[in-house]
Design an enzyme around this catalytic site. Structure first.
Site, mmCIF file in Angstrom:
data_model
loop_
_atom_site.group_PDB
_atom_site.id
_atom_site.type_symbol
_atom_site.label_atom_id
_atom_site.label_comp_id
_atom_site.label_asym_id
_atom_site.label_seq_id
_atom_site.Cartn_x
_atom_site.Cartn_y
_atom_site.Cartn_z
ATOM 1 N N ASP A 40 -0.449 5.685 2.227
ATOM 2 C CA ASP A 40 -0.406 4.527 1.330
ATOM 3 C C ASP A 40 -0.631 3.253 2.151
ATOM 4 O O ASP A 40 -0.103 3.113 3.256
ATOM 5 C CB ASP A 40 0.944 4.471 0.610
ATOM 6 C CG ASP A 40 0.911 3.542 -0.589
ATOM 7 O OD1 ASP A 40 0.936 4.037 -1.728
ATOM 8 O OD2 ASP A 40 0.852 2.294 -0.383
ATOM 9 N N ILE A 41 -1.386 2.328 1.599
ATOM 10 C CA ILE A 41 -1.712 1.086 2.301
ATOM 11 C C ILE A 41 -0.489 0.169 2.450
ATOM 12 O O ILE A 41 -0.452 -0.682 3.338
ATOM 13 C CB ILE A 41 -2.868 0.359 1.553
ATOM 14 C CG1 ILE A 41 -3.656 -0.541 2.489
ATOM 15 C CG2 ILE A 41 -2.369 -0.391 0.325
ATOM 16 C CD1 ILE A 41 -4.984 -1.021 1.910
ATOM 17 N N ASN A 98 4.111 8.142 -10.915
ATOM 18 C CA ASN A 98 4.288 7.110 -11.930
ATOM 19 C C ASN A 98 3.238 7.318 -13.006
ATOM 20 O O ASN A 98 2.073 7.566 -12.709
ATOM 21 C CB ASN A 98 4.123 5.718 -11.305
ATOM 22 C CG ASN A 98 5.210 5.422 -10.292
ATOM 23 O OD1 ASN A 98 6.367 5.771 -10.520
ATOM 24 N ND2 ASN A 98 4.855 4.810 -9.181
ATOM 25 N N GLN A 105 2.561 2.671 -13.392
ATOM 26 C CA GLN A 105 1.385 3.181 -12.667
ATOM 27 C C GLN A 105 0.381 2.042 -12.527
ATOM 28 O O GLN A 105 0.024 1.397 -13.510
ATOM 29 C CB GLN A 105 0.767 4.336 -13.464
ATOM 30 C CG GLN A 105 -0.485 4.904 -12.802
ATOM 31 C CD GLN A 105 -1.134 6.011 -13.622
ATOM 32 O OE1 GLN A 105 -0.601 6.418 -14.660
ATOM 33 N NE2 GLN A 105 -2.275 6.480 -13.164
ATOM 34 N N HIS A 111 -2.174 9.996 -8.948
ATOM 35 C CA HIS A 111 -1.764 10.114 -7.543
ATOM 36 C C HIS A 111 -0.300 10.493 -7.505
ATOM 37 O O HIS A 111 0.511 10.007 -8.295
ATOM 38 C CB HIS A 111 -2.015 8.821 -6.763
ATOM 39 C CG HIS A 111 -1.582 7.587 -7.468
ATOM 40 N ND1 HIS A 111 -2.273 7.052 -8.536
ATOM 41 C CD2 HIS A 111 -0.506 6.789 -7.274
ATOM 42 C CE1 HIS A 111 -1.647 5.973 -8.966
ATOM 43 N NE2 HIS A 111 -0.561 5.790 -8.229
ATOM 44 N N LEU A 112 0.012 11.364 -6.574
ATOM 45 C CA LEU A 112 1.388 11.802 -6.350
ATOM 46 C C LEU A 112 1.832 11.222 -5.004
ATOM 47 O O LEU A 112 1.123 11.347 -4.012
ATOM 48 C CB LEU A 112 1.433 13.329 -6.354
ATOM 49 C CG LEU A 112 2.796 13.987 -6.180
ATOM 50 C CD1 LEU A 112 2.830 15.303 -6.947
ATOM 51 C CD2 LEU A 112 3.098 14.252 -4.709
ATOM 52 N N HIS A 113 2.992 10.552 -5.027
ATOM 53 C CA HIS A 113 3.532 9.949 -3.814
ATOM 54 C C HIS A 113 4.399 10.971 -3.078
ATOM 55 O O HIS A 113 5.247 11.624 -3.697
ATOM 56 C CB HIS A 113 4.436 8.762 -4.143
ATOM 57 C CG HIS A 113 3.765 7.632 -4.857
ATOM 58 N ND1 HIS A 113 3.412 6.451 -4.240
ATOM 59 C CD2 HIS A 113 3.387 7.492 -6.155
ATOM 60 C CE1 HIS A 113 2.863 5.630 -5.129
ATOM 61 N NE2 HIS A 113 2.845 6.232 -6.296
#
Ligand code: 5GP
Length: 126
Positions: A40-41, A98, A105, A111-113
Site C-alpha cells: 500500500d502506498i 472495504n 471503499q 482489493h483485500l488489505h
C-alpha cells in the site's frame, strides 16, 4: 477521498487497473494467474499489502456475484500465498475488505488489505 459508489460500472482508468496494466508502478510482492499483490502506498501498519484480482471487479459484492468459482478460489489461495511470502503466518495478521459507502471503499477495483507486523487489538476504530 470520498467512498466510491459500488453500483457504477467498472472504470478501466482506476488506479489499480492502471497498476495491473503496468502503466503505474507498484512495489510488487506476488503475482499469479488470479491476483497481484503490492505494498500500500500509505501503509497503516508495519506491513500493509493489497491483493487485487486480475479481473475487472468493482467490489467484493461485484466479485462474489459475478466471478467464476475458479477466480474466487484462485484469488483466495493467492491471499494465503502472499501472507506466507510475507512470513506473517506464524505471528498472525489481519485481513480487511472495504465495500461501498459504509465500508469507505476508495478505489473501485476490489482489493483485500493484509495488515501485519504488530499486535492488533480493536477490531474497528474510527
Ligand atoms: P480502500 O479504502 O479503498 O479500501 O483502500 C484503498 C487503499 O489503496 C488505501 O489504503 C490507499 O493508500 C491505497 N492506494 C491508493 N492509491 C494507491 C496507489 O496508487 N498505489 C498503491 N500502492 N496504493 C494505493
Amino acid at each position: 477521498m470520498m467512498p466510491i459508489d459500488p453500483r457504477l460500472p467498472y472504470d478501466d482508468n482506476n488506479v489499480f487497473a492502471r497498476i495491473l496494466r503496468g502503466e503505474l508502478p507498484c512495489k510488487k510482492v506476488h503475482e499469479d494467474e488470479f491476483a497481484l499483490a503490492f505494498h500500500d502506498i500509505n501503509p497503516q501498519a508495519p506491513v500493509h499489502v493489497l491483493v487485487i484480482p486480475k479481473g475487472r471487479y468493482v467490489s467484493w459484492d461485484d466479485f462474489t456475484r459475478l466471478a467464476a468459482g475458479e477466480e474466487i478460489a484462485g484469488f483466495m489461495r493467492s491471499v494465503g500465498e502472499v501472507t506466507r511470502i510475507l512470513e506473517l503466518d506464524q505471528p498472525g495478521y489481519r485481513l480487511l475488505v472495504n465495500m461501498g459507502g459504509h465500508g469507505h471503499q476508495e478505489v473501485p477495483h476490489l482489493h483485500l488489505h493484509i495488515f501485519g507486523g504488530r499486535q492488533f487489538y480493536h477490531m474497528v476504530a474510527d
